[in-house]
Design an enzyme around this catalytic site. Structure first.
Site, short mmCIF file in Angstrom:
data_model
loop_
_atom_site.label_atom_id
_atom_site.label_comp_id
_atom_site.label_asym_id
_atom_site.label_seq_id
_atom_site.Cartn_x
_atom_site.Cartn_y
_atom_site.Cartn_z
N CYS A 162 39.47 34.78 53.52
CA CYS A 162 38.77 35.78 52.56
C CYS A 162 37.42 35.57 52.61
O CYS A 162 36.67 36.33 51.99
CB CYS A 162 39.45 35.60 51.15
SG CYS A 162 38.91 34.41 50.25
N LYS A 163 36.81 34.59 53.16
CA LYS A 163 35.46 34.11 53.25
C LYS A 163 34.57 35.19 53.95
O LYS A 163 35.17 35.80 54.85
CB LYS A 163 35.22 32.87 53.62
CG LYS A 163 35.69 31.62 53.03
CD LYS A 163 35.40 30.05 53.52
CE LYS A 163 34.16 29.93 53.54
NZ LYS A 163 33.73 28.53 53.99
N ASP A 178 34.06 26.54 44.92
CA ASP A 178 34.92 26.92 46.13
C ASP A 178 36.37 27.49 45.41
O ASP A 178 36.70 26.79 44.71
CB ASP A 178 35.35 25.95 47.17
CG ASP A 178 35.76 26.46 48.66
OD1 ASP A 178 36.33 27.53 48.44
OD2 ASP A 178 35.10 25.91 49.59
N ASP A 209 33.49 20.00 56.69
CA ASP A 209 35.11 19.96 56.37
C ASP A 209 35.24 21.33 57.20
O ASP A 209 34.63 22.26 57.09
CB ASP A 209 35.50 19.99 54.95
CG ASP A 209 35.14 21.15 54.17
OD1 ASP A 209 33.98 21.58 54.20
OD2 ASP A 209 35.92 21.51 53.16
#
Length: 341
Positions: free
Chosen positions: A22-23, A69, A239
């Site tokens: 969804c980013k 986040d 990451d």
């Protein structure tokens, strides 16, 4: 999976995009930051925009790292969603080497009809944060058409051991601390309609439920131990999340002014064929990952020491390539290695 009143809730049905997929896209995000004038470094920070987290020096031997986040459900079970969301959010701090004094402020949004799942979801967050040596310090909850969960995270470390994506140098070895394939694994679990479900099961080559269980186990494995093992040996780190391995490698390459060559892709067994069916691009390192592993650039002379520390800490790792002169990301092969737990 839940056995109580939340057992019949399918959180993923309430969102069109799931987990880190969804980013906002990498290119769109770069354009947004540029238009907003947020691309220049700040003199008040050790590092900030463009990295996994921001760091501010508090004293000569103490830095505060902070990040936020959150994302939509990638699993249906509320408790498991909370665990994944917490591990994913904390991973951005761990990628910088900050692992001490972990505080977590929960960010939560739920549709009105799903507010009953909030206790189980928050319990998942709390248990995961406690398992990472941290504490839930508060948070904020809203009503939202799409459910989402995550948090604002702070942690501390000595400024001398902090890592960014800017320190890779040609000749470094590249390590990844979790296999890829979470998008394919969880996508397969969402397929329940007869004929296509049979096609998915055939493509997987092993029980889809087992692939999903392994993906969940990886997504709820914190990156804290990997960060502690690597932070005074690695030169650069990030990451692997929504941009995928190639996307995150491209960030590291651009920020360090180097090239990245990927020769090996460890993947959760069964996800390679599922990705081909769904078109997720796993074999090309393009699939979105949720709560993925650390990508570490390590000087070749320190690689053996890093592997010894990983072995001692029980951390999964694979050497997946190297840093080169030049720019961008190059795939050599790469060799796909199926991994099962």
């Amino acid at each position: 999976m839940a056995d109580g009143p939340d057992a019949d809730v399918r959180l993923t049905e309430y969102a069109e995009l799931h987990g880190c997929s969804c980013k906002v896209g990498q290119g769109d995000l770069d354009d947004l930051l540029g238009e907003a004038g947020l691309t220049e470094p700040s003199d008040d920070l050790l590092f900030g925009v463009g990295e996994d987290a921001a760091a501010r020096r508090l004293t000569d031997d103490l830095a505060l790292v902070s990040t936020v986040d959150f994302f939509t459900p990638i699993v249906d079970d509320p408790y498991d969603f909370g665990r994944v969301a917490a591990c994913n959010a904390a991973s951005d701090a761990f990628a910088t080497g900050a692992t001490e004094n972990l505080d977590f402020l929960v960010v939560l949004g739920l549709p009105q009809e799903l507010t009953d799942v909030a206790p189980a979801l928050l319990a998942g967050v709390a248990d995961a944060v406690e398992g990472m040596g941290g504490v839930v310090a508060g948070g904020h909850t809203i009503v939202s058409p799409w459910p989402f969960a995550g948090g604002a995270v702070s942690a501390t470390a000595s400024p001398d051991v902090l890592l960014t994506s800017q320190g890779a140098t040609p000749g470094d070895e590249l390590y990844l601390t979790k296999p890829l394939g979470t998008q394919s694994a969880m996508g397969a679990l969402r397929v329940t309609d007869g004929e296509f479900a049979d096609l998915v099961a055939d493509a997987a080559g092993r029980p889809v439920e087992r692939i999903g269980e392994e993906a969940l186990a990886w997504m709820t494995t914190p990156n804290r131990a990997a960060a502690e093992a690597a932070r005074d040996l690695a030169g650069a780190a990030t990451d692997v999340t929504g941009f995928g391995l190639v996307g995150q490698s491209a960030v590291l390459a651009a920020n360090s002014g180097v090239g990245v060559e990927v020769t090996r892709l460890p993947v959760i067994e069964g996800t390679e064929d599922l990705s081909e069916l769904f078109g997720y691009g796993l074999a090309d390192g393009e699939s979105a990952e949720t709560s993925g592993g650390l990508l570490l650039s390590v000087p070749a002379a320190r690689a053996a020491d890093l592997e010894s520390r990983f072995d001692a800490a029980g951390v999964f790792y694979r050497r997946i390539g190297r840093v080169t002169d030049g720019s961008g990301v190059t795939l050599r092969g790469p060799e796909l290695e199926p991994v099962s737990r």
